[in-house]
Design a protein around this motif. Structure first.
Motif, PDB file in Angstrom:
ATOM      1  N   MET A   1     -58.002  57.920  87.712  1.00 29.55           N
ATOM      2  CA  MET A   1     -57.508  56.712  89.128  1.00 29.55           C
ATOM      3  C   MET A   1     -58.569  56.028  89.453  1.00 29.55           C
ATOM      4  SD  MET A   1     -54.509  56.320  90.719  1.00 29.55           S
ATOM      5  CE  MET A   1     -53.237  58.180  90.357  1.00 29.55           C
ATOM      6  N   GLN A   2     -57.953  54.846  90.130  1.00 28.89           N
ATOM      7  CA  GLN A   2     -59.765  53.813  90.626  1.00 28.89           C
ATOM      8  C   GLN A   2     -59.715  53.999  92.209  1.00 28.89           C
ATOM      9  OE1 GLN A   2     -56.879  50.255  90.029  1.00 28.89           O
ATOM     10  NE2 GLN A   2     -58.197  49.474  92.066  1.00 28.89           N
ATOM     11  N   ASP A   3     -60.921  53.928  92.603  1.00 32.17           N
ATOM     12  CA  ASP A   3     -60.756  54.329  93.953  1.00 32.17           C
ATOM     13  C   ASP A   3     -60.216  54.663  94.781  1.00 32.17           C
ATOM     14  OD1 ASP A   3     -62.966  56.125  93.723  1.00 32.17           O
ATOM     15  OD2 ASP A   3     -64.739  54.249  93.902  1.00 32.17           O
ATOM     16  N   ASN A   4     -59.725  52.426  95.179  1.00 28.66           N
ATOM     17  CA  ASN A   4     -58.825  52.320  95.745  1.00 28.66           C
ATOM     18  C   ASN A   4     -56.997  52.076  95.391  1.00 28.66           C
ATOM     19  OD1 ASN A   4     -56.670  51.025  97.376  1.00 28.66           O
ATOM     20  ND2 ASN A   4     -58.002  49.339  97.435  1.00 28.66           N
ATOM     21  N   PRO A   5     -56.174  52.556  95.206  1.00 32.88           N
ATOM     22  CA  PRO A   5     -55.085  52.710  94.160  1.00 32.88           C
ATOM     23  C   PRO A   5     -54.455  51.354  94.355  1.00 32.88           C
ATOM     24  CG  PRO A   5     -54.395  54.656  94.980  1.00 32.88           C
ATOM     25  CD  PRO A   5     -55.956  54.335  95.424  1.00 32.88           C
ATOM     26  N   PHE A   6     -54.285  51.071  95.810  1.00 31.66           N
ATOM     27  CA  PHE A   6     -53.468  49.599  96.058  1.00 31.66           C
ATOM     28  C   PHE A   6     -53.846  48.818  95.271  1.00 31.66           C
ATOM     29  CE2 PHE A   6     -52.580  53.316  98.539  1.00 31.66           C
ATOM     30  CZ  PHE A   6     -51.317  53.569  98.042  1.00 31.66           C
ATOM     31  N   SER A   7     -55.515  48.612  94.917  1.00 33.06           N
ATOM     32  CA  SER A   7     -56.080  47.536  95.051  1.00 33.06           C
ATOM     33  C   SER A   7     -55.304  46.397  93.265  1.00 33.06           C
ATOM     34  CB  SER A   7     -57.677  47.432  94.455  1.00 33.06           C
ATOM     35  OG  SER A   7     -58.240  46.698  93.939  1.00 33.06           O
ATOM     36  N   LEU A   8     -55.408  44.938  93.575  1.00 30.42           N
ATOM     37  CA  LEU A   8     -55.048  44.577  92.679  1.00 30.42           C
ATOM     38  C   LEU A   8     -55.820  43.141  92.135  1.00 30.42           C
ATOM     39  CD1 LEU A   8     -51.921  42.931  94.176  1.00 30.42           C
ATOM     40  CD2 LEU A   8     -52.242  44.744  92.631  1.00 30.42           C
ATOM     41  N   ASP A   9     -57.516  44.338  92.342  1.00 30.76           N
ATOM     42  CA  ASP A   9     -58.627  43.387  91.729  1.00 30.76           C
ATOM     43  C   ASP A   9     -58.523  42.928  89.890  1.00 30.76           C
ATOM     44  OD1 ASP A   9     -60.275  42.474  93.268  1.00 30.76           O
ATOM     45  OD2 ASP A   9     -61.907  43.873  92.623  1.00 30.76           O
ATOM     46  N   GLY A  10     -58.638  41.551  89.978  1.00 27.51           N
ATOM     47  CA  GLY A  10     -58.617  41.284  88.623  1.00 27.51           C
ATOM     48  C   GLY A  10     -56.968  41.179  88.012  1.00 27.51           C
ATOM     49  N   LYS A  11     -56.328  41.435  88.777  1.00 24.35           N
ATOM     50  CA  LYS A  11     -54.719  41.443  88.379  1.00 24.35           C
ATOM     51  C   LYS A  11     -54.355  39.746  88.566  1.00 24.35           C
ATOM     52  CE  LYS A  11     -53.905  45.988  88.028  1.00 24.35           C
ATOM     53  NZ  LYS A  11     -53.611  46.344  86.511  1.00 24.35           N
ATOM     54  N   PHE A  12     -53.619  39.081  86.949  1.00 23.30           N
ATOM     55  CA  PHE A  12     -52.774  38.002  87.355  1.00 23.30           C
ATOM     56  C   PHE A  12     -52.049  37.908  87.581  1.00 23.30           C
ATOM     57  CE2 PHE A  12     -52.133  33.755  84.721  1.00 23.30           C
ATOM     58  CZ  PHE A  12     -52.284  33.127  85.678  1.00 23.30           C
ATOM     59  N   ILE A  13     -50.973  37.253  88.144  1.00 22.73           N
ATOM     60  CA  ILE A  13     -49.881  37.172  88.450  1.00 22.73           C
ATOM     61  C   ILE A  13     -48.824  36.272  89.547  1.00 22.73           C
ATOM     62  CG2 ILE A  13     -48.313  38.675  90.853  1.00 22.73           C
ATOM     63  CD1 ILE A  13     -50.379  40.620  90.555  1.00 22.73           C
ATOM     64  N   MET A  14     -48.001  35.828  88.456  1.00 25.62           N
ATOM     65  CA  MET A  14     -46.709  34.886  88.642  1.00 25.62           C
ATOM     66  C   MET A  14     -46.098  35.115  89.982  1.00 25.62           C
ATOM     67  SD  MET A  14     -43.623  33.555  86.241  1.00 25.62           S
ATOM     68  CE  MET A  14     -44.594  32.928  85.114  1.00 25.62           C
ATOM     69  N   ILE A  15     -45.918  34.139  90.604  1.00 30.37           N
ATOM     70  CA  ILE A  15     -45.078  34.452  92.202  1.00 30.37           C
ATOM     71  C   ILE A  15     -43.934  33.164  92.083  1.00 30.37           C
ATOM     72  CG2 ILE A  15     -44.932  35.006  94.998  1.00 30.37           C
ATOM     73  CD1 ILE A  15     -47.949  35.933  94.630  1.00 30.37           C
ATOM     74  N   THR A  16     -43.158  33.357  91.993  1.00 30.00           N
ATOM     75  CA  THR A  16     -42.112  32.401  92.200  1.00 30.00           C
ATOM     76  C   THR A  16     -41.756  32.551  93.404  1.00 30.00           C
ATOM     77  OG1 THR A  16     -39.899  33.292  92.177  1.00 30.00           O
ATOM     78  CG2 THR A  16     -40.565  33.150  89.608  1.00 30.00           C
ATOM     79  N   GLY A  17     -40.909  30.694  93.729  1.00 29.65           N
ATOM     80  CA  GLY A  17     -40.547  30.727  95.150  1.00 29.65           C
ATOM     81  C   GLY A  17     -41.462  30.411  96.587  1.00 29.65           C
ATOM     82  N   ALA A  18     -43.084  30.005  95.432  1.00 22.45           N
ATOM     83  CA  ALA A  18     -44.115  30.229  96.721  1.00 22.45           C
ATOM     84  C   ALA A  18     -44.064  29.241  97.232  1.00 22.45           C
ATOM     85  CB  ALA A  18     -45.053  30.223  95.437  1.00 22.45           C
ATOM     86  N   SER A  19     -43.359  28.334  97.705  1.00 20.63           N
ATOM     87  CA  SER A  19     -44.169  27.652  98.177  1.00 20.63           C
ATOM     88  C   SER A  19     -43.233  27.619 100.087  1.00 20.63           C
ATOM     89  CB  SER A  19     -43.186  25.709  97.849  1.00 20.63           C
ATOM     90  OG  SER A  19     -41.512  26.726  97.282  1.00 20.63           O
ATOM     91  N   SER A  20     -43.125  29.154 100.215  1.00 20.81           N
ATOM     92  CA  SER A  20     -42.130  29.103 101.320  1.00 20.81           C
ATOM     93  C   SER A  20     -42.783  30.303 101.412  1.00 20.81           C
ATOM     94  CB  SER A  20     -40.854  28.354 101.935  1.00 20.81           C
ATOM     95  OG  SER A  20     -40.114  28.510 100.918  1.00 20.81           O
TER      96      SER A  20
END
Length: 253
Positions: A1-20
């Protein structure tokens, strides 16, 4: 388990509805946690505004209309090939469209279901393609407390969010063997443009009644972003097929 399990370092994430609204706040917050964001919506100027608010580098925007799309699978495959496979997907695009039953036409009903449910199905199906995602991956669908309770004039919205949560449970079971977790977040009323439209429809007095039904008051988009951060992160590696309620106590009454 990494030091900070809540980190998203290096993750590539698609977000829909991201304009507002919630989608934009999720994009901003996740970028602060080290994620690289692909922000998706129909409105390019507003997407570019979101892009200007993101932290870090390597982010991108993509104009896409799920109601008029014929090949979401091919679209996602091309994105993964030209950018990189995805580690996560947040489907925050959706509509509420309050309408009394007596006034609701079939095309109104079908638009709500297409926007809130069918688009989610197409994204889940497309995300699991070989080469589109990196395992372990996480999908988060935006639901609502209206999946479990109801308000007048929201039959279509309630039905659609109930369908989202059922879809999440089924997809989670089927995709667990492919290294994909699938969950939902179910907010109460959050201070967004959608909430302002609701206020305009029901009036200030009715909106005050709705606010009083939230023991902790109305939420902010960031409250939902925190929950989505958790479900995307390694901290939630043993969480799938559930809907995380973030509602200021609304459902506790």
């Amino acid at each position: 388990m990494q030091d900070n399990p809540f980190s998203l370092d290096g993750k590539f994430i698609m977000i829909t509805g991201a304009s507002s609204g919630i989608g934009r706040e999720v994009a901003i917050w996740l970028s602060k946690q080290g994620a690289r964001i692909l922000a998706v919506a129909r409105d390019l100027p507003r997407l570019e505004e979101t892009l200007s608010l993101l932290h870090g580098e390597g982010h991108a925007v993509e104009v896409f209309d799920f109601l008029n799309a014929n090949d979401i699978a091919g679209w996602m495959k091309r994105l993964a090939l030209t950018m990189s496979p995805f580690d996560g997907l947040v489907h925050a695009a959706g509509v509420q469209s309050p309408m009394p039953i007596r006034a609701m036409a079939l095309d109104h009903w079908e638009k709500i279901l297409a926007t809130n449910v069918t688009s989610g199905f197409c994204l889940i199906k497309s995300f699991r393609q070989k080469g589109v995602y990196r395992s372990p991956a996480s999908i988060v669908m935006l639901s609502s407390v209206m999946a479990q309770v109801a308000q007048p004039a929201l039959m279509g919205y309630c039905a659609s969010k109930g369908a989202v949560e059922s879809m999440v449970r089924a997809a989670a079971l089927e995709l667990s063997g492919e290294g994909i977790r699938v969950n939902a977040v179910a907010p109460g009323v959050v201070r967004t443009e959608m909430a302002e439209k609701l206020k305009g429809l029901v009036g200030e007095d009715s909106m005050a009644v709705i606010e009083r039904k939230h023991p902790l008051g109305l939420g902010e988009p960031l409250d939902v972003a925190y929950a989505i951060n958790y479900l995307l992160s390694p901290a939630a590696r043993w969480v799938t097929g559930t809907s995380l309620v973030v509602d200021g106590g609304y459902l506790a009454e």
